[in-house]
Design a protein around this motif. Structure first.
Motif: not given
Length: 223
Positions: A24-37, A66-79
């Motif tokens: 979900n969007p919370i997992n996506v945030i971690r995904t972004i963080q780990e790939y950036e690392k 709607e679900d995918m838009v939320q994932k993209i929004s979370a990814a944008k905020d995290a990156k």
């Protein structure tokens, strides 16, 4: 990977396939963080249901818009600012081209830096994607042997694609080479008749970094 025009990528950078973002969007945030690392320049995440399928294999399912838009929004905020977020839609095979284009536009509005409309099945569909999404950075998946027609680089430039990926050229060529050499070994009993077709052993050792290891061994050898 091949970059065209003024893409944010350099040819030496790495794009990673992050599948569905792994949750979900919370997992996506971690995904972004780990790939950036890990040091990659960007990732693409897609709107398939998990477990996902290859974009050029039938039987795919998509999550809601709607679900995918939320994932993209979370990814944008995290990156970070320089990390490139590529939104991929697999909706052509599931809902049709028109729906895939609408999804792509919504993903861009949600914060994607680049769009990846997967598996168009004709030159006409590729051209439509380029026209409907004009002005937005686009990625083209040159899927070797997949559903998308193979297009030359000049055509892709004309259509305005900024990044082209070649996902399995190395895998397919390696598979063919391994099958061929194993068939010859089975026939002859040894690799004696294919030695001239093998990557030289000395070059292989240099490629995997053995000289560096040997230098370190010398440096830190007990006296």
């Amino acid at each position: 990977m091949r970059t065209l025009g003024d893409s944010q990528f350099r040819e030496s950078t790495v794009i990673a396939d992050a599948d569905t973002g792994y949750g979900n969007p919370i997992n996506v945030i971690r995904t972004i963080q780990e790939y950036e690392k890990a040091g990659v320049a960007g990732i693409h995440i897609e709107d398939q249901v998990f477990p996902k399928k290859c974009g050029h294999i039938s039987g795919k399912e998509t999550v809601s818009l709607e679900d995918m838009v939320q994932k993209i929004s979370a990814a944008k905020d995290a990156k970070s600012r320089d990390f490139v977020l590529i939104a991929r839609t697999d909706a052509i095979a599931v809902e049709g081209l028109e729906s895939a284009l609408e999804r792509a536009k919504q993903y861009y509005r949600a914060g994607a830096d680049m769009l990846f409309v997967e598996a168009p099945e004709s030159v006409e569909q590729v051209e439509t994607i380029s026209k409907e999404l004009r002005g937005i950075p686009l990625l083209f998946n040159w899927a070797e042997g997949g559903k998308t027609p193979p297009l030359d680089l000049e055509t892709l430039k004309k259509f305005g694609f900024k990044v082209v990926i070649f996902p399995i050229s190395t895998l397919l060529s390696a598979t063919l080479a391994m099958r061929n050499v194993l068939e010859q070994i089975r026939k002859d009993g040894t690799p004696i008749n294919v030695m001239d077709k093998l990557y030289p052993f000395r070059n292989f050792l240099e490629f995997i970094g053995l000289p560096e290891v040997q230098n370190l061994e010398k440096k830190y050898k007990s006296k």
